[in-house]
Enzyme design. Sequence first.
Site, mmCIF file in Angstrom:
data_model
loop_
_atom_site.group_PDB
_atom_site.id
_atom_site.type_symbol
_atom_site.label_atom_id
_atom_site.label_comp_id
_atom_site.label_asym_id
_atom_site.label_seq_id
_atom_site.Cartn_x
_atom_site.Cartn_y
_atom_site.Cartn_z
ATOM 1 N N SER A 347 -0.141 4.602 -5.061
ATOM 2 C CA SER A 347 -1.168 3.716 -4.533
ATOM 3 C C SER A 347 -1.197 2.395 -5.276
ATOM 4 O O SER A 347 -1.153 2.356 -6.506
ATOM 5 C CB SER A 347 -2.541 4.381 -4.631
ATOM 6 O OG SER A 347 -3.549 3.508 -4.179
ATOM 7 N N ASP A 348 -1.290 1.314 -4.507
ATOM 8 C CA ASP A 348 -1.595 0.025 -5.094
ATOM 9 C C ASP A 348 -3.047 0.062 -5.569
ATOM 10 O O ASP A 348 -3.853 0.822 -5.041
ATOM 11 C CB ASP A 348 -1.392 -1.075 -4.046
ATOM 12 C CG ASP A 348 -1.606 -2.460 -4.616
ATOM 13 O OD1 ASP A 348 -1.091 -2.730 -5.709
ATOM 14 O OD2 ASP A 348 -2.287 -3.263 -3.968
ATOM 15 N N LYS A 349 -3.390 -0.746 -6.562
ATOM 16 C CA LYS A 349 -4.754 -0.723 -7.088
ATOM 17 C C LYS A 349 -5.674 -1.686 -6.344
ATOM 18 O O LYS A 349 -6.676 -1.273 -5.762
ATOM 19 C CB LYS A 349 -4.762 -1.075 -8.585
ATOM 20 C CG LYS A 349 -6.164 -1.109 -9.191
ATOM 21 C CD LYS A 349 -6.134 -1.552 -10.648
ATOM 22 C CE LYS A 349 -5.805 -3.026 -10.798
ATOM 23 N NZ LYS A 349 -6.881 -3.904 -10.262
#
Length: 922
Positions: A347-349
């Site tokens: 996941s990207d933050k």
Amino acid sequence: MPATAANDVDVAEQYWHYLDRSTVGTILETNLESGLDPTEAASRQQQFGPNELIVKAGKPAWLKFILQFNQPLLIILLSAGLIKAVIGQWLNASVIWGVTTTNATISFIQEAGAEKKIEALAQAVTTEATVIRGGKKLRVPSKELVVGDLVTLTSGDKVPADLRLVKVRDLQIDESGLTGESVAVEKQLGQSGDLVLPAETPLAERDNMAYAGSFVTFGQGSGIVIAIANNTETGKISQLLDRHIDLTTPLTRKFNQFSQNWLLFVLGMATLTFAVRLGRPVPAGVSAFKEAVEPAVALIVGAIPEGLPAVITVTLAVGVSRMAAKNAIVRKLPAVETLGGATVICSDKTGTLTENQMTVQEIYSGGESYSVTGTGYNPEGEIQLNQLPITVSQAPTLQECLQAGLICNDSQLEFKDDNWIVVGDPTEGALIAAGKKAELSQQVLEKSMPRLDSIPFESQFQYMATLHRTPTSGKILYVKGSVESILARCGSSLDSQGNSTEVDRDQIHHQVDTMADQGLRVLALAKKIVPDEQDSVAHSDVESGLVFLGLQGMIDPPRASAIAAVQACQTAGIQVKMITGDHIATAKAIARRMGFRKTKHNRELVAYTGAQLAAMDKNELAEAVEAGSVFARVAPEQKLRLVEALQLQGEIVAMTGDGVNDAPALKQADIGIAMGSGTEVSKEAADMILTDDNFASIEAAVEEGRSVYKNLLKSISFILPVNGGESMTILLSTLLGRELPILSLQILWLNMLNSITMTVPLAFEPKSPGVMQQQPRPVNEPFLTESRIKRILAISLYNWTIIFGMFEWVRQSDWGTLPLARTMAIQALVMGRIFYLLSLSQLLPSLMAKFSGSKQQVSGAPALGVGIAIAMLLQLVFANSPFINRIFETAPMNLDQWLICFGVALPMIGVALSVNRFDPPN
């Protein structure tokens, strides 16, 4: 541009940030004040082309459609149709070809828009630019920019090309779509005005560069164009998308493997049948070859599950519909199942796990530590001391600290489209929201304490100062900035009640360290009373004598729903890894807050930076991707490399993201998941889009994906035993030299109409209880596991017994006609299939639970009932319609004959329940 200069550009292409601006101007033959001569600009544009991404030509539509048939099972079906056509059975051939064409058409339509991803990237860099040519400022389309152009930037501009900055004034640029940095990056050129950086400086830390597609949020600047079109960083991403490895999904891989294995089985059985029949004597005048071909073709048609592709398509389509109701739009059918089999979610933050809105969460003022509730720019929330709400009237120093953040501020909050947004800098937006939570109004303060003068934030001083007139006509100076800068200028501080006291620098630094450990960005605030006659402010006024008011620590906080979703995914045995371009301290703090579990290899939360990853070889990277939970300061190419490394470890990877920088990794992952509010680039590269931007929707999608896979296995377990029973019947009849109990056209009826009608209800089966408490299925688990093969063999054997036994019994009875024997054999088989279908579904278990007093709802009843009713209606037509009797060589049946078929099928209940013990279907 001379050839020598062009060669120099090639050499320095990647490293403009480590050249001084004079050298850049010399190489590109650009005047740093007046820019290019208009004639030279026109010449370069003609020579190097427009500033537009070049889209590679894709395959023609007709070729894409033909490639949809490149699947083993569809090839088998096409071959079966061809054989039918060769022996003159055009009706059968037409039906089979129609099924394969329908499947190919559905796949073609669904994937027709995939090539739009490069067009979306081109739109991401299409804008207008302000350029200086021949000393004149011009506004031109960005596509007309050339290398060497002098471009000016101001707040609100989209950067039109990659620039080496030559002048900046308080310039801040939002590069979150490219680097993942959640806060606008302050660009600077150092005290000399000509900052030169080391060659190995990561893209996210190149303060003397501006990149195409990013946005100016504050300040002004100018820069020389050093790259256009596909040579920009955004353009390089488009090239990554072009050359990515087009991996098939786990569903496609397993289905292809199953189809290949089934093809070998069918060909082996057909060859044996043909050889045995060819060796038998035939009457005079009869072709031995034709007599041998007939049962071989019938066996091929019987063994091939013609209805399976259609059933799989319907099952996946039902999953798509259910996911759409849960805010997850699937762009490709296999993605439904793939997410259910995911073993890792990368996941990207920024904007995915977090709110993408800076929020003040901690305040240190007057010797007290306060916590602030609420998230984002929404002013709802409260300030707490020792977990109890407090009003600022009880804490005068806290009030002044918040007041300083409100009016030493050039930004505003606006309520737009049911959401609070910041107009200006995100950090200043967080300060305004914190003040509003204390019921302080920026507008009221600005009226009662009008600003007289200000010193804008400058990187070399690290602070901003504003001068105000107080309600009592006095003058006050408010200052905010970095802790180091503000604290060095403070001579005193205030206690919680506003009384003057000494500055406890050790305690303040301790508070700063504590906030930093939580990933908070810390700002210090101070004030200074100045003479009433002072109407302006200079840096000398801020050099000393400031009164320390406090610290405000802020962060882009995690979404509450995302925290729960991460926990649910980890409970389901799915590893969650954060891959971001943000700072490692911030990323680790967010991961700890969200409850990221330590990996199976480490007890501590392990994090790596992009620089560390860049220095790793393939083996070290393989160890890092398994050990790490957080990967920070990661470049786009490294995101792609991480996904590929996980896939090489045998993981099924789901990648979430919303920025331009996420697109290649989204495309490479087994399933890419884009946010609905993300860039068009990320959406076009993804397999699935979350319309509500809610990471929690992934949990629901995983649950649905797992349920879809279970329903697919039920469909296979239901269809294949019929093919097995039909194949065994034809093979044994051939070996024994008996008449065929079932003809190829009758087999086609069973495999197409009856199978599809009775199998489709399985697609509507609800989720199994506890599906999210199970571990992910093994990555290499085939469709046909050992227990499932035993199931198929056992049910196939019983189906053969029904067909062969009923046929032989009727042939020896008084009814004894060949059409009636075949008709009753088929009807007994269909009734047995109904009982078997009930054993696979959740209807019987839920009914048994209901009768035992459980409050559980009856599951799957409507769709199952409709499917069975339609199947029985079709069988009535099959037996009693004169038209069908003529085409399919069947015969009408009386009530006694129907009851006999029902009785013969009843033992299927016991057989199916016995099989369920070693191969549970739910």
